[in-house]
Design a protein around this motif. Sequence first.
Motif, PDB file in Angstrom:
ATOM      1  N   ALA A 126       0.835  -1.205   0.000  1.00  0.00           N
ATOM      2  CA  ALA A 126       0.000   0.000   0.000  1.00  0.00           C
ATOM      3  C   ALA A 126       0.868   1.253   0.000  1.00  0.00           C
ATOM      4  CB  ALA A 126      -0.916   0.000   1.218  1.00  0.00           C
ATOM      5  N   ASP A 127       0.381   2.279  -0.682  1.00  0.00           N
ATOM      6  CA  ASP A 127       1.145   3.527  -0.727  1.00  0.00           C
ATOM      7  C   ASP A 127       1.118   4.282   0.587  1.00  0.00           C
ATOM      8  OD1 ASP A 127      -1.472   4.397  -0.744  1.00  0.00           O
ATOM      9  OD2 ASP A 127      -1.358   5.436  -2.679  1.00  0.00           O
ATOM     10  N   THR A 128       0.274   3.818   1.541  1.00  0.00           N
ATOM     11  CA  THR A 128       0.206   4.455   2.856  1.00  0.00           C
ATOM     12  C   THR A 128       1.052   3.731   3.899  1.00  0.00           C
ATOM     13  OG1 THR A 128      -1.874   3.236   3.154  1.00  0.00           O
ATOM     14  CG2 THR A 128      -2.037   5.574   2.576  1.00  0.00           C
ATOM     15  N   GLU A 129       1.741   2.665   3.491  1.00  0.00           N
ATOM     16  CA  GLU A 129       2.677   2.011   4.412  1.00  0.00           C
ATOM     17  C   GLU A 129       3.847   2.947   4.686  1.00  0.00           C
ATOM     18  OE1 GLU A 129       2.674  -1.203   5.780  1.00  0.00           O
ATOM     19  OE2 GLU A 129       0.681  -1.564   4.962  1.00  0.00           O
ATOM     20  N   ARG A 130       4.364   2.868   5.888  1.00  0.00           N
ATOM     21  CA  ARG A 130       5.584   3.618   6.179  1.00  0.00           C
ATOM     22  C   ARG A 130       6.725   3.046   5.349  1.00  0.00           C
ATOM     23  NH1 ARG A 130       5.686   3.482  12.641  1.00  0.00           N
ATOM     24  NH2 ARG A 130       7.403   4.976  12.433  1.00  0.00           N
ATOM     25  N   LEU A 131       7.539   3.911   4.796  1.00  0.00           N
ATOM     26  CA  LEU A 131       8.634   3.554   3.896  1.00  0.00           C
ATOM     27  C   LEU A 131       8.137   2.883   2.607  1.00  0.00           C
ATOM     28  CD1 LEU A 131      11.640   2.344   6.110  1.00  0.00           C
ATOM     29  CD2 LEU A 131      11.108   4.611   5.252  1.00  0.00           C
ATOM     30  N   SER A 132       6.913   3.238   2.193  1.00  0.00           N
ATOM     31  CA  SER A 132       6.393   2.658   0.948  1.00  0.00           C
ATOM     32  C   SER A 132       7.206   3.102  -0.271  1.00  0.00           C
ATOM     33  CB  SER A 132       4.923   3.032   0.756  1.00  0.00           C
ATOM     34  OG  SER A 132       4.771   4.428   0.548  1.00  0.00           O
ATOM     35  N   LEU A 133       8.030   4.145  -0.124  1.00  0.00           N
ATOM     36  CA  LEU A 133       8.881   4.570  -1.234  1.00  0.00           C
ATOM     37  C   LEU A 133       9.887   3.489  -1.618  1.00  0.00           C
ATOM     38  CD1 LEU A 133       9.580   8.298  -0.279  1.00  0.00           C
ATOM     39  CD2 LEU A 133       8.093   7.450  -2.097  1.00  0.00           C
ATOM     40  N   LEU A 134      10.063   2.512  -0.744  1.00  0.00           N
ATOM     41  CA  LEU A 134      10.957   1.400  -1.053  1.00  0.00           C
ATOM     42  C   LEU A 134      10.300   0.361  -1.955  1.00  0.00           C
ATOM     43  CD1 LEU A 134      12.571   0.761   2.460  1.00  0.00           C
ATOM     44  CD2 LEU A 134      13.529   2.055   0.548  1.00  0.00           C
ATOM     45  N   PHE A 135       8.972   0.451  -2.143  1.00  0.00           N
ATOM     46  CA  PHE A 135       8.263  -0.555  -2.935  1.00  0.00           C
ATOM     47  C   PHE A 135       8.462  -0.295  -4.423  1.00  0.00           C
ATOM     48  CE2 PHE A 135       4.801  -0.777   0.615  1.00  0.00           C
ATOM     49  CZ  PHE A 135       5.732  -1.333   1.480  1.00  0.00           C
ATOM     50  N   HIS A 136       8.424  -1.361  -5.190  1.00  0.00           N
ATOM     51  CA  HIS A 136       8.452  -1.241  -6.638  1.00  0.00           C
ATOM     52  C   HIS A 136       7.065  -0.918  -7.195  1.00  0.00           C
ATOM     53  CE1 HIS A 136      11.968  -3.850  -5.700  1.00  0.00           C
ATOM     54  NE2 HIS A 136      12.535  -3.131  -6.656  1.00  0.00           N
ATOM     55  N   ARG A 137       6.026  -1.324  -6.472  1.00  0.00           N
ATOM     56  CA  ARG A 137       4.651  -1.018  -6.881  1.00  0.00           C
ATOM     57  C   ARG A 137       3.887  -0.580  -5.640  1.00  0.00           C
ATOM     58  NH1 ARG A 137       0.798  -3.348 -10.610  1.00  0.00           N
ATOM     59  NH2 ARG A 137      -1.041  -1.993 -10.473  1.00  0.00           N
ATOM     60  N   ARG A 138       3.359   0.646  -5.697  1.00  0.00           N
ATOM     61  CA  ARG A 138       2.621   1.211  -4.557  1.00  0.00           C
ATOM     62  C   ARG A 138       1.150   1.273  -4.944  1.00  0.00           C
ATOM     63  NH1 ARG A 138       4.114   6.568  -3.791  1.00  0.00           N
ATOM     64  NH2 ARG A 138       3.914   6.511  -1.530  1.00  0.00           N
ATOM     65  N   LEU A 139       0.295   0.644  -4.125  1.00  0.00           N
ATOM     66  CA  LEU A 139      -1.120   0.515  -4.432  1.00  0.00           C
ATOM     67  C   LEU A 139      -1.946   1.479  -3.592  1.00  0.00           C
ATOM     68  CD1 LEU A 139      -1.248  -3.386  -4.402  1.00  0.00           C
ATOM     69  CD2 LEU A 139      -1.027  -1.906  -6.405  1.00  0.00           C
ATOM     70  N   PRO A 140      -2.927   2.184  -4.187  1.00  0.00           N
ATOM     71  CA  PRO A 140      -3.771   3.124  -3.433  1.00  0.00           C
ATOM     72  C   PRO A 140      -4.868   2.394  -2.663  1.00  0.00           C
ATOM     73  CG  PRO A 140      -4.413   3.123  -5.736  1.00  0.00           C
ATOM     74  CD  PRO A 140      -3.228   2.216  -5.638  1.00  0.00           C
TER      75      PRO A 140
END
Length: 368
Positions: A126-140
């Motif tokens: 999820a794009d609202t996870e902390r440190l989600s900038l580390l994800f390759h795919r961020r989901l709304p």
Amino acid sequence: MTSPRTSIVFGTFKGMGDLLCAAPVILSELRKDKSVHLLLFPSPTLHDFCNLIDFSPHQNNLHLHSIPDSGGLAEWKQFLTEMRRITPEMVWISPHAPAADSSWKIPLVLRTIQSLIWRDARLVGADTERLSLLFHRRLPVDRQLSLQQREWNAYRLFYGEALSERPPKISFIPEISARRKESPLYDLVIHPGANAKNRKWPLDKYGILVSNLPRSWRIALLGLPDDLAIVKKTMPLDRPVSYITGTILESIQTLASASTLFIMDSGNMHFAQVLEIPSIAVFGYTNPADIIDLRGYVEAIYEKRFPCQPCRKAVCSQPEIYCLNGVDPALVAEKLKAQWNRLHGHAHHGENLVKLSNNPRTYQIKPC
């Protein structure tokens, strides 16, 4: 020669309810003939619980791993050795925690492992996870959805809306589910337990509750020995009540042997939904709409009466847990009896949300 089975890593689970709500996504991946690797916090009971969910005929493709919850070198060495044996195509970060409570450590650890070991894998969450900038795919992901629907909607966002809006049905293993086909052993099973103090209705209220229920009901109290010892002292002497404790398998079998349940904001709510047992659950520091589907089998007693609700804090900021302590046993008894009447032929429609009656008590509210 057959090609290696595609692997998926799912992380990370601490509670049985959270894991059960993710089970439809896990099952969907298993049905694609993938190997699913679950990352669990160390807990023998949680590991045992995984084996109670019916993932057949794919159970052999499900693998459990304990992620260390401390800095012990030996534990981390063992964990990393296990991770080196996996070549996942995706690492799925489950969105079950509230955004404010989501872990920053888990994304950091998993991205580090991905960078060093799983270089072809992609982190998704999820794009609202902390440190989600580390994800390759961020989901709304909509975190106001119930836990199971939240997980399933995230899955649909990733794979496309061709998937059904409703998640696939989950069952427990036959040793549990068979109990639902038998005549109930109990009219009511009460489980007073929860994993946090501010999720538990006061133990001294259960005797009053039982006194307000029909004398003909077969009632059992299920839980940890310490909780049952306290509750037993409050029980009316003229009411026969069974006291039951046991393994996680035995506990869920007992729940499955009931006509109805009275439970807390705990994993038992999610067990009740899977077992399709009409239940009453008390909520205080969480909004039930964010946790369970109110169109299901669990009826929630909840009302936002205090400015600190829903706080979702592990420790209550008030002099006492007002949101739970203010729930009247007579109200709970009336709701249980009404539910019993519905089981015997009275229709019920709409959301299962019970609001509390006016309470004349004055509360001294501290700033949150």
